[in-house]
Design a protein around this motif. Structure first.
Motif, PDB file in Angstrom:
ATOM      1  N   GLY A  70       0.776  -1.244   0.000  1.00 23.32           N
ATOM      2  CA  GLY A  70       0.000   0.000   0.000  1.00 23.32           C
ATOM      3  C   GLY A  70       0.805   1.289   0.000  1.00 23.32           C
ATOM      4  N   LEU A  71       2.131   1.227   0.247  1.00 16.94           N
ATOM      5  CA  LEU A  71       2.911   2.474   0.197  1.00 16.94           C
ATOM      6  C   LEU A  71       3.088   2.894  -1.259  1.00 16.94           C
ATOM      7  CD1 LEU A  71       3.511   1.645   3.132  1.00 16.94           C
ATOM      8  CD2 LEU A  71       5.856   2.385   2.783  1.00 16.94           C
ATOM      9  N   ASP A  72       3.269   4.197  -1.498  1.00 14.49           N
ATOM     10  CA  ASP A  72       3.566   4.606  -2.876  1.00 14.49           C
ATOM     11  C   ASP A  72       5.088   4.600  -3.080  1.00 14.49           C
ATOM     12  OD1 ASP A  72       4.675   7.036  -2.060  1.00 14.49           O
ATOM     13  OD2 ASP A  72       2.829   8.167  -2.374  1.00 14.49           O
ATOM     14  N   THR A  73       5.513   4.929  -4.307  1.00 15.72           N
ATOM     15  CA  THR A  73       6.941   4.785  -4.644  1.00 15.72           C
ATOM     16  C   THR A  73       7.829   5.715  -3.826  1.00 15.72           C
ATOM     17  OG1 THR A  73       8.511   4.813  -6.490  1.00 15.72           O
ATOM     18  CG2 THR A  73       6.697   6.382  -6.646  1.00 15.72           C
ATOM     19  N   LEU A 126      14.951  14.682 -23.676  1.00 14.09           N
ATOM     20  CA  LEU A 126      13.701  13.920 -23.593  1.00 14.09           C
ATOM     21  C   LEU A 126      13.474  13.531 -22.138  1.00 14.09           C
ATOM     22  CD1 LEU A 126      14.457  11.613 -26.640  1.00 14.09           C
ATOM     23  CD2 LEU A 126      12.356  12.939 -26.428  1.00 14.09           C
ATOM     24  N   THR A 127      12.544  14.152 -21.475  1.00 14.78           N
ATOM     25  CA  THR A 127      12.288  13.830 -20.064  1.00 14.78           C
ATOM     26  C   THR A 127      10.991  14.469 -19.585  1.00 14.78           C
ATOM     27  OG1 THR A 127      13.246  13.793 -17.841  1.00 14.78           O
ATOM     28  CG2 THR A 127      13.526  15.827 -19.055  1.00 14.78           C
ATOM     29  N   ASN A 128      10.458  13.903 -18.501  1.00 14.76           N
ATOM     30  CA  ASN A 128       9.345  14.549 -17.799  1.00 14.76           C
ATOM     31  C   ASN A 128       9.807  15.027 -16.418  1.00 14.76           C
ATOM     32  OD1 ASN A 128       7.749  13.473 -19.945  1.00 14.76           O
ATOM     33  ND2 ASN A 128       7.665  11.533 -18.833  1.00 14.76           N
ATOM     34  N   HIS A 177      -1.166  -1.503 -14.043  1.00 17.43           N
ATOM     35  CA  HIS A 177      -0.113  -1.759 -13.058  1.00 17.43           C
ATOM     36  C   HIS A 177       0.726  -0.515 -12.761  1.00 17.43           C
ATOM     37  CE1 HIS A 177      -0.889  -6.050 -13.430  1.00 17.43           C
ATOM     38  NE2 HIS A 177      -0.943  -5.855 -14.743  1.00 17.43           N
ATOM     39  N   ASN A 178       0.822   0.422 -13.707  1.00 14.36           N
ATOM     40  CA  ASN A 178       1.710   1.571 -13.451  1.00 14.36           C
ATOM     41  C   ASN A 178       0.965   2.897 -13.283  1.00 14.36           C
ATOM     42  OD1 ASN A 178       1.117   2.523 -16.045  1.00 14.36           O
ATOM     43  ND2 ASN A 178       3.132   2.088 -16.912  1.00 14.36           N
ATOM     44  N   ARG A 179      -0.373   2.840 -13.338  1.00 13.70           N
ATOM     45  CA  ARG A 179      -1.116   4.101 -13.258  1.00 13.70           C
ATOM     46  C   ARG A 179      -0.832   4.837 -11.938  1.00 13.70           C
ATOM     47  NH1 ARG A 179      -5.065   5.843 -16.067  1.00 13.70           N
ATOM     48  NH2 ARG A 179      -5.478   3.784 -16.925  1.00 13.70           N
ATOM     49  N   ALA A 180      -0.918   4.129 -10.817  1.00  8.99           N
ATOM     50  CA  ALA A 180      -0.718   4.789  -9.517  1.00  8.99           C
ATOM     51  C   ALA A 180       0.718   5.311  -9.408  1.00  8.99           C
ATOM     52  CB  ALA A 180      -1.004   3.807  -8.380  1.00  8.99           C
ATOM     53  N   THR A 204       1.714   9.166  -8.860  1.00  8.73           N
ATOM     54  CA  THR A 204       2.561   9.592  -7.732  1.00  8.73           C
ATOM     55  C   THR A 204       3.710  10.457  -8.234  1.00  8.73           C
ATOM     56  OG1 THR A 204       2.039   7.587  -6.540  1.00  8.73           O
ATOM     57  CG2 THR A 204       3.992   8.777  -5.797  1.00  8.73           C
ATOM     58  N   LYS A 205       4.290  10.064  -9.383  1.00  9.33           N
ATOM     59  CA  LYS A 205       5.398  10.860  -9.916  1.00  9.33           C
ATOM     60  C   LYS A 205       4.942  12.285 -10.233  1.00  9.33           C
ATOM     61  CE  LYS A 205       7.766   8.795 -13.146  1.00  9.33           C
ATOM     62  NZ  LYS A 205       8.660   7.947 -13.955  1.00  9.33           N
ATOM     63  N   ALA A 206       3.740  12.407 -10.781  1.00  4.94           N
ATOM     64  CA  ALA A 206       3.228  13.746 -11.099  1.00  4.94           C
ATOM     65  C   ALA A 206       2.878  14.510  -9.822  1.00  4.94           C
ATOM     66  CB  ALA A 206       2.008  13.636 -12.000  1.00  4.94           C
ATOM     67  N   ARG A 207       2.188  13.844  -8.896  1.00  2.00           N
ATOM     68  CA  ARG A 207       1.698  14.531  -7.694  1.00  2.00           C
ATOM     69  C   ARG A 207       2.796  14.847  -6.702  1.00  2.00           C
ATOM     70  NH1 ARG A 207      -3.916  13.852  -7.313  1.00  2.00           N
ATOM     71  NH2 ARG A 207      -4.573  12.122  -8.615  1.00  2.00           N
ATOM     72  N   ARG A 208       3.706  13.890  -6.481  1.00  2.00           N
ATOM     73  CA  ARG A 208       4.656  14.048  -5.376  1.00  2.00           C
ATOM     74  C   ARG A 208       6.082  14.336  -5.825  1.00  2.00           C
ATOM     75  NH1 ARG A 208       4.195   9.933  -0.623  1.00  2.00           N
ATOM     76  NH2 ARG A 208       5.330  11.678   0.322  1.00  2.00           N
ATOM     77  N   SER A 209       6.441  13.938  -7.039  1.00  2.00           N
ATOM     78  CA  SER A 209       7.827  14.147  -7.473  1.00  2.00           C
ATOM     79  C   SER A 209       7.932  15.256  -8.503  1.00  2.00           C
ATOM     80  CB  SER A 209       8.416  12.847  -8.031  1.00  2.00           C
ATOM     81  OG  SER A 209       8.209  11.779  -7.142  1.00  2.00           O
TER      82      SER A 209
END
Ligand SMILES: Nc1nc2c(ncn2[C@@H]2O[C@H](COP(=O)(O)OP(=O)(O)OP(=O)(O)O)[C@@H](O)[C@H]2O)c(=O)[nH]1
Ligand SMILES: [Zn+2]
Length: 373
Positions: A275-278, A312-314, A342-345, A349-354
């Motif tokens: 349940g933890l995020d990345t 090339l990066t986000n 499988h990778n949506r969350a 998380t990368k968009a929201r937290r990183s």
């Protein structure tokens, strides 16, 4: 060899040897400003020495954890990069392993927490460099059985030396499925066993601002096509784009798991299954959310004679890090693909937290209300 060069070479060799000793379960003496300590890594392959210490529980025995790991086990020391825990009662190997992140957490009774010394911080850095969990048992220095001695300052300055000393060693033609016009250049630095490579498509050295991708190693995504992340698609996508344009440089950086190593990334995956995020999974294990140092990428571009790029990066941190090291980024090009279940969350998380620049996933805004990210 002049004296400065000689001592730098000695430092590099001593740090590399210390990593090997800790990884194989041995004991190092680390000499810091406040004195020397004997240290052993809890996550070592053969942990007999630290287990002996745990059984004997000699005076002054401390467990050193990073600030994030200390917080995760409820033992915060405000402002401490690393915390040293002392035991006021008997302690078992299972308790030590659990506090280090290798098992379920014990209750936090009988523990007191202090700022770690410089030598203990250096030992944590050694454990990270060795791909181990950042958890160290430390003892006050004594005449005991020690495999190796190293200076704390040599350890703590090694990351800078790694980037500075990175040199191209060999270049070979590498025709690949996407294009026959490709070459691979392998880089090495004396203090690290990690061999970074640059895949050159066409002649990016001769282009005004070639396409460039910094790709961090992801064994699971790059090789096995894991659906847990987007790395495999990003790797193939970047190469395809460079092949189409005729030129480009892809730096394949040996920074598995955002720099925490394969074993620890799989540990982080286990935590994500619970349940933890990345981001939280990394900090729960005692790491920063991202342990990568992109100075090595800037050094590789410099050695290749490439000063201006279209990246090339986000990931905005890559832009900042490269710019900070003198690389001119004339354009940022996104590199995103459709999410899967499988990778949506993970991508969210990368968009929201990183802070990753992923505005939409599958045509849907990543952030509530479609706010800009
Ligand atoms: N620690 C950890 N590493 C991960 C995880 N998923 C992928 N990685 C690693 O993350 C690195 C890739 O980083 P990403 O965050 O996907 O992307 P980025 O390189 O920061 O940014 P882009 O340039 O936009 O791709 C690789 O080293 C992967 O092994 C995870 O859940 N935990
Ligand atoms: Zn990946």
């Amino acid at each position: 060899m002049n004296e400065t060069l000689g001592s730098a070479t000695r430092d590099v060799a001593q740090v590399a040897a210390a990593e090997r000793v800790l990884r194989s379960g041995g004991v190092c003496r680390v000499v810091g400003r406040e004195g020397a300590v004997l240290v052993a890594a809890v996550d070592a392959t053969d942990g007999t020495r630290w287990r002996d210490w745990t059984a004997a529980q000699p005076a002054g025995l401390r467990l050193v954890l990073t600030g994030p790991r200390a917080l995760a086990v409820g033992l915060a020391v405000p402002g401490a990069a690393c915390a040293a825990i002392t035991f006021t009662g008997p302690v078992t190997p299972a308790c030590i392993e659990a506090l280090a992140g290798r098992g379920p957490l014990p209750s936090g009774t009988g523990l007191a927490c202090y700022h770690a010394s410089e030598a203990e911080r250096a030992a944590i850095e050694l454990a990270k460099r060795a791909g181990l969990l950042p958890a160290i048992l430390s003892l006050p220095d004594s005449a005991g059985d020690v495999e190796h001695t190293v200076g704390a300052d040599a350890v703590l300055s090694q990351a800078c030396r790694d980037a500075r000393a990175l040199e191209p060693v060999v270049e070979a033609m590498l025709p690949i499925a996407a294009t026959e016009k490709a070459r691979l250049v392998a880089f090495r630095a004396p203090g690290s066993s990690l061999e970074h490579v640059a895949l050159l498509i066409g002649r990016p050295e001769d282009v005004e601002a070639p396409l460039c991708r910094l790709h961090s190693e992801c064994l699971t995504g790059d090789l096995f096509g894991s659906l847990r992340c987007d790395c495999g698609e990003q790797l193939d996508g970047a190469i395809a784009r460079m092949a189409q344009e005729g030129h480009g440089v892809l730096l394949y950086l040996r920074q598995e798991g955002r720099g925490i190593g394969l074993v620890n990334k799989l540990r982080a995956y286990r935590l994500q299954e619970q349940g933890l995020d990345t981001v939280d999974a990394n900090t729960h294990l005692g790491f920063h959310p991202d342990e990568r140092d992109f100075a090595i990428a800037a050094a590789m571009l410099e050695r290749l004679g490439i000063a201006r790029i279209r990246l090339l990066t986000n990931n905005p941190e890559k832009l900042d890090a490269l710019a900070g090291h003198g690389v001119e980024i004339v354009e940022r090009l996104p590199l995103s693909f459709a999410a899967n279940r499988h990778n949506r969350a993970y991508l969210e998380t990368k968009a929201r937290r990183s802070g990753h620049l992923l505005r939409f996933l599958d045509g849907r805004p990543v952030l509530a209300g479609g706010a800009e990210v």
